[in-house]
Design a protein around this motif. Sequence first.
Motif, mmCIF file in Angstrom:
data_model
loop_
_atom_site.group_PDB
_atom_site.id
_atom_site.type_symbol
_atom_site.label_atom_id
_atom_site.label_comp_id
_atom_site.label_asym_id
_atom_site.label_seq_id
_atom_site.Cartn_x
_atom_site.Cartn_y
_atom_site.Cartn_z
ATOM 1 N N TYR A 15 0.865 -1.519 -0.521
ATOM 2 C CA TYR A 15 0.136 0.073 -0.086
ATOM 3 C C TYR A 15 0.585 0.793 0.139
ATOM 4 O O TYR A 15 1.548 1.883 0.904
ATOM 5 C CB TYR A 15 -0.481 0.146 1.094
ATOM 6 C CG TYR A 15 -2.254 -0.723 1.207
ATOM 7 C CD1 TYR A 15 -3.308 -0.628 0.259
ATOM 8 C CD2 TYR A 15 -1.821 -1.986 2.047
ATOM 9 C CE1 TYR A 15 -4.522 -1.311 0.125
ATOM 10 C CE2 TYR A 15 -3.120 -3.013 1.728
ATOM 11 C CZ TYR A 15 -4.619 -2.493 1.573
ATOM 12 O OH TYR A 15 -4.882 -3.298 1.568
ATOM 13 N N ASN A 39 -3.631 -10.120 13.952
ATOM 14 C CA ASN A 39 -3.911 -8.754 12.979
ATOM 15 C C ASN A 39 -3.684 -8.140 12.538
ATOM 16 O O ASN A 39 -2.184 -8.145 12.276
ATOM 17 C CB ASN A 39 -5.279 -7.604 13.853
ATOM 18 C CG ASN A 39 -6.202 -8.405 14.834
ATOM 19 O OD1 ASN A 39 -6.126 -8.319 15.565
ATOM 20 N ND2 ASN A 39 -6.935 -9.251 13.728
ATOM 21 N N GLY A 40 -3.920 -7.598 11.162
ATOM 22 C CA GLY A 40 -2.644 -7.075 10.223
ATOM 23 C C GLY A 40 -1.832 -7.963 9.507
ATOM 24 O O GLY A 40 -0.358 -7.530 8.649
ATOM 25 N N SER A 41 -1.407 -9.748 9.321
ATOM 26 C CA SER A 41 -0.210 -10.238 9.193
ATOM 27 C C SER A 41 -0.821 -10.538 7.315
ATOM 28 O O SER A 41 0.160 -10.644 6.693
ATOM 29 C CB SER A 41 -0.373 -10.918 9.838
ATOM 30 O OG SER A 41 -1.650 -12.542 9.419
ATOM 31 N N GLY A 42 -1.786 -10.096 6.922
ATOM 32 C CA GLY A 42 -1.891 -9.879 5.023
ATOM 33 C C GLY A 42 -3.019 -10.611 4.281
ATOM 34 O O GLY A 42 -3.269 -11.038 3.743
ATOM 35 N N LYS A 43 -3.799 -11.274 6.013
ATOM 36 C CA LYS A 43 -4.277 -12.515 4.840
ATOM 37 C C LYS A 43 -5.957 -11.458 3.997
ATOM 38 O O LYS A 43 -6.103 -11.793 2.738
ATOM 39 C CB LYS A 43 -5.452 -12.961 6.244
ATOM 40 C CG LYS A 43 -5.173 -13.557 7.192
ATOM 41 C CD LYS A 43 -5.404 -14.140 8.841
ATOM 42 C CE LYS A 43 -6.252 -13.484 9.488
ATOM 43 N NZ LYS A 43 -5.836 -11.985 9.556
ATOM 44 N N SER A 44 -6.694 -10.586 4.465
ATOM 45 C CA SER A 44 -7.821 -10.184 3.902
ATOM 46 C C SER A 44 -7.098 -9.433 2.596
ATOM 47 O O SER A 44 -7.294 -9.847 1.043
ATOM 48 C CB SER A 44 -8.248 -8.714 4.536
ATOM 49 O OG SER A 44 -8.717 -9.275 5.774
ATOM 50 N N SER A 45 -5.305 -8.718 2.266
ATOM 51 C CA SER A 45 -4.706 -8.749 1.373
ATOM 52 C C SER A 45 -4.480 -9.774 0.418
ATOM 53 O O SER A 45 -4.883 -9.526 -0.990
ATOM 54 C CB SER A 45 -3.009 -7.346 1.971
ATOM 55 O OG SER A 45 -3.485 -6.965 2.285
HETATM 56 N N1 LIG Z 1 -6.268 0.155 2.948
HETATM 57 C C1 LIG Z 1 -5.139 0.468 3.687
HETATM 58 N N2 LIG Z 1 -3.829 1.074 3.287
HETATM 59 C C2 LIG Z 1 -2.630 0.861 3.962
HETATM 60 N N3 LIG Z 1 -2.780 0.119 3.842
HETATM 61 C C3 LIG Z 1 -3.369 -1.117 4.526
HETATM 62 C C4 LIG Z 1 -5.084 -0.863 4.355
HETATM 63 N N4 LIG Z 1 -5.279 -1.636 4.201
HETATM 64 C C5 LIG Z 1 -4.456 -2.860 5.199
HETATM 65 N N5 LIG Z 1 -3.366 -2.236 5.190
HETATM 66 C C6 LIG Z 1 -2.189 -2.539 5.883
HETATM 67 O O1 LIG Z 1 -1.728 -3.761 4.872
HETATM 68 C C7 LIG Z 1 -1.568 -4.928 6.550
HETATM 69 C C8 LIG Z 1 -1.836 -5.703 6.128
HETATM 70 O O2 LIG Z 1 -3.837 -5.699 5.989
HETATM 71 P P1 LIG Z 1 -4.313 -7.139 5.952
HETATM 72 O O3 LIG Z 1 -5.965 -6.094 6.100
HETATM 73 O O4 LIG Z 1 -4.003 -7.332 5.032
HETATM 74 O O5 LIG Z 1 -4.597 -7.576 7.542
HETATM 75 P P2 LIG Z 1 -5.136 -9.120 8.221
HETATM 76 O O6 LIG Z 1 -4.393 -10.156 8.122
HETATM 77 O O7 LIG Z 1 -6.355 -9.129 6.939
HETATM 78 O O8 LIG Z 1 -5.761 -8.395 9.792
HETATM 79 P P3 LIG Z 1 -7.260 -9.189 10.409
HETATM 80 O O9 LIG Z 1 -6.994 -9.933 10.609
HETATM 81 O O10 LIG Z 1 -7.548 -7.933 11.463
HETATM 82 O O11 LIG Z 1 -8.354 -8.674 9.457
HETATM 83 C C9 LIG Z 1 -1.644 -4.253 7.920
HETATM 84 O O12 LIG Z 1 -0.503 -3.235 8.234
HETATM 85 C C10 LIG Z 1 -2.851 -3.096 7.593
HETATM 86 O O13 LIG Z 1 -1.969 -1.901 7.879
#
Ligand SMILES: Nc1ncnc2c1ncn2[C@@H]1O[C@H](COP(=O)(O)OP(=O)(O)OP(=O)(O)O)[C@@H](O)[C@H]1O
Length: 235
Positions: A15, A39-45
């Motif tokens: 990002y 949380n924030g490990s990158g799963k949603s990404s």
């Molecule tokens: N729109 C965005 N802009 C900038 N950084 C982002 C954005 N969305 C997510 N991030 C960052 O990307 C990283 C991965 O986020 P992601 O949502 O993929 O994590 P996650 O494992 O799904 O978390 P969770 O368990 O909290 O849902 C995090 O550091 C987050 O802060």
Amino acid sequence: MTAPHVIFDRVSFSYGDRSVIPDLSLALSERRVGLIGSNGSGKSSLLRLVHGLAQPTGGTVTTVGLNTKTDRKKIPSRVGFLFQDPDRQIIFPTVGEEIAFGFEERGLTRQEAQREARSWLSRYGRSDWLERGVHELSEGQKQLVCLISVIALQPDLILLDEPFASLDLRTRLAFAKQLAALPQPLIMASHDLNFLARFDRILWLEGGRIRADGPPEDVLTAYDAAARAQPEVIS
Ligand SMILES: Nc1ncnc2c1ncn2[C@@H]1O[C@H](COP(=O)(O)OP(=O)(O)OP(=O)(O)O)[C@@H](O)[C@H]1O
């Protein structure tokens, strides 16, 4: 061994200047793949990359045989995505319209699409929701509407981002039963380790890298042990 439905080839993702996935290669062919991690490990990404909602900064993602960059427009008709937040998914004022929309997109007339929506709602015992305003539903009920919308279109692959977040226990169990019975492959990010225990393969992500990858009995156990060893760390 079935052909992989998802292939990441040297994928990186950022990002802006914040690197989220530094360099990831993997092939997923199992019927049930779980994604875990802090949380924030990158799963949603990762899920967004699989669907082409996010584009890799480097490397290529191939989903159900489609390049998510060059074939991006073809993916929504083949791959369903259940978002973490139903309000990001729902676009119509009534439940019936929301479920019917996907069918209209696929060329059915409004009446045919409404008929499909009615039929799918009745399968889930929610026939009375057809005319119901989505804003009148609870978060868990909205999540169920989103799941029905995704399942109804019978995609080749279903991606689920923490689908149990707002569900009460009874709805969660019913929901889990529906998911378990689906013939399609699923990739699901979740913090519900009990549900993931029945999956075929678990990827544990930390800092956008794979920390462990294998059967649930190995990976979930290691994840649980690591979390308990450092309970004071809030990621
Ligand atoms: N729109 C965005 N802009 C900038 N950084 C982002 C954005 N969305 C997510 N991030 C960052 O990307 C990283 C991965 O986020 P992601 O949502 O993929 O994590 P996650 O494992 O799904 O978390 P969770 O368990 O909290 O849902 C995090 O550091 C987050 O802060």
